[in-house]
Enzyme design. Structure first.
Site, PDB file in Angstrom:
ATOM      1  N   GLU A  63       0.801  -1.225   0.000  1.00  0.00           N
ATOM      2  CA  GLU A  63       0.000   0.000   0.000  1.00  0.00           C
ATOM      3  C   GLU A  63       0.835   1.276   0.000  1.00  0.00           C
ATOM      4  OE1 GLU A  63      -2.196   1.478   3.143  1.00  0.00           O
ATOM      5  OE2 GLU A  63      -0.492   1.491   4.478  1.00  0.00           O
ATOM      6  N   ASN A  64       2.141   1.180   0.286  1.00  0.00           N
ATOM      7  CA  ASN A  64       3.026   2.352   0.252  1.00  0.00           C
ATOM      8  C   ASN A  64       4.077   2.238  -0.842  1.00  0.00           C
ATOM      9  OD1 ASN A  64       2.797   1.961   3.708  1.00  0.00           O
ATOM     10  ND2 ASN A  64       1.955   3.749   2.685  1.00  0.00           N
ATOM     11  N   ASN A 116      -5.042   1.321   4.209  1.00  0.00           N
ATOM     12  CA  ASN A 116      -5.743   2.609   4.233  1.00  0.00           C
ATOM     13  C   ASN A 116      -5.279   3.557   3.127  1.00  0.00           C
ATOM     14  OD1 ASN A 116      -3.359   2.515   6.036  1.00  0.00           O
ATOM     15  ND2 ASN A 116      -3.752   4.710   6.307  1.00  0.00           N
ATOM     16  N   HIS A 117      -4.170   3.245   2.454  1.00  0.00           N
ATOM     17  CA  HIS A 117      -3.707   4.066   1.328  1.00  0.00           C
ATOM     18  C   HIS A 117      -4.055   3.427  -0.021  1.00  0.00           C
ATOM     19  CE1 HIS A 117      -1.595   7.033   3.712  1.00  0.00           C
ATOM     20  NE2 HIS A 117      -0.978   6.075   4.391  1.00  0.00           N
ATOM     21  N   HIS A 156      -4.508  -5.065   8.622  1.00  0.00           N
ATOM     22  CA  HIS A 156      -3.868  -3.759   8.481  1.00  0.00           C
ATOM     23  C   HIS A 156      -4.496  -2.823   9.507  1.00  0.00           C
ATOM     24  CE1 HIS A 156      -1.276  -1.214   5.960  1.00  0.00           C
ATOM     25  NE2 HIS A 156      -2.147  -0.248   6.197  1.00  0.00           N
ATOM     26  N   HIS A 180       0.958  -2.150   8.766  1.00  0.00           N
ATOM     27  CA  HIS A 180       0.625  -0.737   8.900  1.00  0.00           C
ATOM     28  C   HIS A 180       1.595   0.056   9.755  1.00  0.00           C
ATOM     29  CE1 HIS A 180      -1.615   3.010   8.969  1.00  0.00           C
ATOM     30  NE2 HIS A 180      -1.706   2.971  10.277  1.00  0.00           N
ATOM     31  N   HIS A 192       4.793  -0.608  10.438  1.00  0.00           N
ATOM     32  CA  HIS A 192       6.112  -0.609   9.788  1.00  0.00           C
ATOM     33  C   HIS A 192       7.272  -1.039  10.690  1.00  0.00           C
ATOM     34  CE1 HIS A 192       4.967   2.371   6.290  1.00  0.00           C
ATOM     35  NE2 HIS A 192       3.994   1.497   6.563  1.00  0.00           N
TER      36      HIS A 192
END
Length: 278
Positions: free
Chosen positions: A39-40, A67-68, A155, A180, A182
Site C-alpha cells: 500500500e506504500n 488505508n492508502h 492492516h 501498517h 512498519h
C-alpha cells in the site's frame, strides 16, 4: 506448504530491496506462495500498475493494500483488471469499492491459498466490522477443505486489535499477520489452535528513517506542529522484513513460524530465521 509474507513496501527503497532479496529467499526457503503488502509502494502512498509489476516480477504472488489503497487514482481501475491485487475486505457494501478483499489462488503444485485483507477500526478511518467480514470468508472457504492455506493481513494501528484478530481466526487460518505500523514485532508465535501469528511484519524500507519516511518532515511536525510538505520515502538500502510459515499439508495449520529480516540496518542485529516450531 511454505509461505512468506512481507510487510509494507515503502517507495523505491522497499521495491529495490524486494527485487534484490526475494528471488534468493524463494529458492532458499522453497516458497510455495508469497504475499506482499504494497500500500506504500508508489512513492510512499498507494500502488500503481508499474510499481505492482515490479513486485510481481520480483516474485510476489499476491499484493495486499490498506488505508492508502486509493492514494494513486489509477488503482481504482487497475485493481479491477488485476486479481492478484487485494484491497481491504470490510468496505461497506454501499461504498461500491472496486476490486476484491479476498481471493483464492491456485499454486503451480495444485494447492489453493486464500488471502484476506482487513482494515482495523481503532484510530483509523473505520470501515465495516473486520471480524464479521473475515468470518464470512473463512466459512465460505474453510481451511483444510476448500483452502490448503489461509493468510490474513490485518492492516491496523493498534496491537490489541491485531492480536484480537489473531485469536478470532485461531484454528481457522494458517497465518494472521499485522501490517501498517512498519516496525517488526518480536512476538512471532503459533497460537493454541494452530494459527501462526505476528503483530506486525514490519516494513520493506530504509530504517534510517521515521517508519520509512525521510526524517526531516516527521521531526518538523513533531517539534513545531507545522507541516513543511509531504512525507517522502527514505532512499537508503532497505531492510526486507516479513515472516516465514510452514504449514501441515493435511490441516493447513502452522507447524513453524520465523521472522525474516535481510539487508539494510536491522538485519545484522537480529538472528535471521531462528527456528520456532509448534
Amino acid at each position: 506448504m511454505k509461505l512468506a509474507f512481507f510487510g509494507d513496501v515503502v517507495g523505491r527503497s522497499g521495491r529495490d530491496g524486494l527485487t534484490e532479496f526475494l528471488p534468493g529467499l524463494k529458492r532458499r526457503l522453497q516458497l510455495d506462495f508469497v504475499v506482499v503488502n504494497a500500500e506504500n509502494a508508489a512513492a510512499g502512498f498507494g500502488i500503481t500498475e508499474a510499481t505492482a509489476n515490479e513486485l510481481f516480477d520480483a516474485g510476489a504472488d499476491c499484493l495486499t493494500l490498506g488505508n492508502h489503497s486509493w492514494d494513486q487514482k489509477e488503482a481504482l481501475t487497475y485493481i479491477v483488471r488485476e486479481p492478484r491485487l487485494i484491497r481491504p475486505l470490510n468496505y461497506p457494501p454501499l461504498s461500491h469499492a472496486p476490486g476484491r478483499g479476498a481471493q483464492l489462488f491456485d499454486t503451480p503444485s495444485g494447492r489453493r491459498v486464500l488471502v484476506v485483507n482487513l482494515l482495523g477500526r481503532v484510530y483509523m478511518d473505520p470501515l465495516d466490522d473486520p471480524f464479521a467480514a473475515v468470518d464470512r470468508e473463512l466459512e465460505s472457504a474453510p481451511l483444510g477443505a476448500v483452502a490448503d492455506a489461509i493468510i490474513v493481513d490485518m492492516h491496523a494501528e493498534v496491537s490489541s486489535e491485531k492480536m484480537a484478530m489473531g485469536h478470532w481466526c485461531d484454528g481457522r487460518a494458517s497465518l494472521v499477520v499485522g501490517t501498517h505500523t512498519h516496525v517488526p514485532t518480536a512476538d512471532a508465535q503459533i497460537l493454541p489452535g494452530g494459527t501462526a501469528y505476528q503483530t506486525d511484519a514490519g516494513a520493506c524500507a530504509d530504517y534510517d528513517s521515521v517508519i520509512g519516511n525521510q526524517k526531516d518532515e516527521p521531526l518538523r511536525r513533531f517539534t513545531t506542529k507545522i507541516s513543511g510538505g509531504r512525507y517522502k520515502p527514505a532512499e537508503g538500502p532497505a531492510t526486507v522484513c516479513g515472516v516465514f510459515v510452514e504449514t501441515d499439508d493435511r490441516t493447513g495449520l502452522a507447524r513453524r513460524i520465523e521472522p525474516i529480516r535481510v539487508g539494510g540496518r536491522l538485519a545484522p542485529h537480529v538472528p535471521v530465521l531462528d527456528r520456532i516450531e509448534a
